[in-house]
Each structure stands twice: as structure tokens, then as C-alpha cells.
Design an enzyme around this catalytic site. Sequence first.
Site, PDB file in Angstrom:
ATOM      1  N   ASP A 170      21.470  49.966 -18.918  1.00 52.94           N
ATOM      2  CA  ASP A 170      22.056  49.732 -20.235  1.00 52.94           C
ATOM      3  C   ASP A 170      20.958  49.928 -21.278  1.00 52.94           C
ATOM      4  O   ASP A 170      20.074  49.089 -21.436  1.00 52.94           O
ATOM      5  CB  ASP A 170      22.625  48.309 -20.319  1.00 52.94           C
ATOM      6  CG  ASP A 170      23.251  47.991 -21.674  1.00 52.94           C
ATOM      7  OD1 ASP A 170      23.103  48.803 -22.609  1.00 52.94           O
ATOM      8  OD2 ASP A 170      23.875  46.915 -21.793  1.00 52.94           O
ATOM      9  N   HIS A 174      22.601  48.171 -25.520  1.00 54.34           N
ATOM     10  CA  HIS A 174      22.520  46.772 -25.965  1.00 54.34           C
ATOM     11  C   HIS A 174      21.059  46.323 -25.911  1.00 54.34           C
ATOM     12  O   HIS A 174      20.174  47.104 -25.575  1.00 54.34           O
ATOM     13  CB  HIS A 174      23.402  45.887 -25.078  1.00 54.34           C
ATOM     14  CG  HIS A 174      24.844  46.254 -25.149  1.00 54.34           C
ATOM     15  ND1 HIS A 174      25.475  46.989 -24.163  1.00 54.34           N
ATOM     16  CD2 HIS A 174      25.779  46.015 -26.092  1.00 54.34           C
ATOM     17  CE1 HIS A 174      26.749  47.179 -24.503  1.00 54.34           C
ATOM     18  NE2 HIS A 174      26.951  46.607 -25.669  1.00 54.34           N
ATOM     19  N   SER A 225      30.221  45.188 -29.524  1.00 50.48           N
ATOM     20  CA  SER A 225      29.357  44.315 -28.732  1.00 50.48           C
ATOM     21  C   SER A 225      27.950  44.185 -29.312  1.00 50.48           C
ATOM     22  O   SER A 225      27.232  43.247 -28.974  1.00 50.48           O
ATOM     23  CB  SER A 225      29.279  44.804 -27.284  1.00 50.48           C
ATOM     24  OG  SER A 225      28.932  46.181 -27.234  1.00 50.48           O
TER      25      SER A 225
END
Length: 388
Positions: free
Chosen positions: A365, A368, A130
Amino acid sequence: MAFVCGGPCKIVVCIICAVLVHLQVVSSVLLVGLKNHHHNPHHRRPMLQANQTSCALFMGTWVHDDTYPIYQSSSCAIIDPQFNCQLYGRPDTDYLKYRWKPANCELPRFNGLEFLLKMRGKTVMFVGDSLGRNQWQSLVCLISATVPRSPTQMIRGDPLSTVEFVEYGVAVSFYRAPYLVDIDVIQGKRVLRLDDISGNANAWKGVDVLSFNTGHWWTHKGALQGWDYMDSGGTMYQDMDRLAAIERGLSTWARWVDSNIDPSRTRVFFQSISPTHYNPSGWSSGGVTTAKSCYGETVPMSGTTYPGAYTDQGKVVDTVIRGMNNPAYLLDITMLSAMRKDAHPSIYSGDLSPEQRANPDHSADCSHWCLPGLPDTWNQLFYTALFY
């Protein structure tokens, strides 16, 4: 160069000419240095000469710059909710206004039209996890900001998604392969094939520019682990040393690149390990903290280094690439990204519940990156390495 001038007007004209010539000479020296660097496909700290001083692309500082970001999240529909921090309520915006300043030089500003013209009729593919998707979406947004009315076609799929800039015949794709090597399902069990990459790699043949990444998924355990067994040398393992596993998998990838990629036709990049920020003690100068996330961080680290950024995984990546017959270009973003503790989605990652937002230590998060944001700099470096 000497100039002879007479009269006030002529003097002004000559001064302007002299300045322009000087700028042209400086630009030429910088571009020659960058092009010379381009021909050395693997160098941890690329060097380019500018006015007799060295320039390390991946060593430097973050500087505030009000001309950034290049695009707004509201104008780029491709951004996943996971990365769309402004849409999902992030209240601060200063993290959008930092520019990477390498030591002793300036990066060329990303120009989406130039990218399309130089890549006309060609394909770019990001391959990995990702974080690769993060960078793929960033590149599409950066290009689109320059040619907002240029028609595009998008195909979303798994493992392959593609955006094509139709007028230019340029396709920018993301191929999901978190480990790069293959995963097969046998009797309902997921088997990670450390010695086999042929299934995934069929999709990479004929691509003009390939950019690979892997790393985070190799450390996952429990519910986040992406495999049930590892197959290495024909032997099944329920688990094994994770560094040994990634080295085996990356060696399989490296052999495939050496055997299947013609370096005169295809450029191959490998992006170094993208850091996470789940432990504030790593950037709080020894201060005592009970926090377990990047929540509330709004400014980058100052200075030029970040302790512990060079991971064991990074050493494996470096060793494998150095052993290749045709080494991939290592886009070494680890250190400069480690300094950006402020650039993660944190709790502004998609449509979290009020309970999740109230408990950032469990829901933030910090692996990311927001878009716009840090991956735009990755692509600026990618653009520099590709064209300069």
C-alpha cells in the site's frame, strides 16, 4: 528597549528580561503574520512575515527530530489496521521522527488541549475518501495524547463516524464520500451524479469546521471503479474523460459551498491531492529499477522539491477553488507529502498473508500513510491555519 543595570545580580536579571522581551516580540511578529494569512482563505503558498523574511508553509524540508512522534500507535485504539504499521510488523522507526520545517519559520507544535479549548462546543468534520479517514484518525490520536484520561464517546458508522471529547463538547467526525457528489443505485447500477450533492451534503450543514478531500477514486477502473454510470446534465455515460468528470463534480461541490456555507460561522478547508509512490523511477534520480512500489523506503527525499508532484487533478482543484465566491482554504500538502516515499504502510498494512508480504509489487500500500506518521503533519498545518 533600553535596560539600565547595576551590580552582577541586576545584570543577570536584566539580561534575562531582555531575552524574554526579544522572544515575545519575535513571537508576536510571527503570530500576527499567521493571523493575517488566516484571513485570506485561499492561497496556494501562504505567506507569513517573521523578522522581515517570508515563510511559505507548504514549501520547506523534512528534518530529523527525536521529539516525534507525539503519540504511539499502541496508545490510540482508533487507528485502522490498514494504517497501523508498527502493530503489523514494520521493523524501522526513523520515519516517525521527521518534522516539517517550512522555509524561514517554524510551525507551532500541535497542542491537543489548546485545540479542545479553542473548539469547545464545536464540530470538525473530514469529508472524502480513505485519505480523509487517515487524517481524521490522526487528529483524534493527536488530541488524545494530550488528554489521555478525558472521556470520549465513539460512534462508528458508514458514511459517518464520530469521536466526541465529552468534557469539551468537541466532536471530530469523518464522513465517507469518495467523490463528494452523490451516488445513487438505479436498477442495481451505481450512478455517479456529477451535478448532485444534496444527499451527502445534508450531513455537513451546521458543522463548524469542514475539511474536504477527493481525487484517487476518480481514476479507478475495473474492479476498483466505484460507479457503473456517470450522470452529467441528465445524460448517462458509461465513461468519460476523468479530468472532465472531477472538474464537473468539484464544481458542483463549490456551488454548494458558496450557496450553503456562511463563512462567518463555518471554516471550509480543501486538502490537495495526496500523492502515491508506486513508481520508484520518480525518486531514484534516473536509476534503472524494476520495482513497482514503495517497499523498503525508509528515508524521505532530500531537498525542497519533488518532480511531478503537481498533478493534473491538482490543477483542476486549484482552478475550481479560485473560482469560488468564498474560496475554501487550500491545505496544499501535495509537494511535502510527495517527498515522504518512506511514510506509506507498504506491506505492513493490516494482516496480509505471508504470500502477499513476499510480493510487495502487488500488495504494498503506497497510497495511504502510517499512523503515527505523515497525516500528523497535515493536522499540524491544519491546526496552524485554523488558529494562527
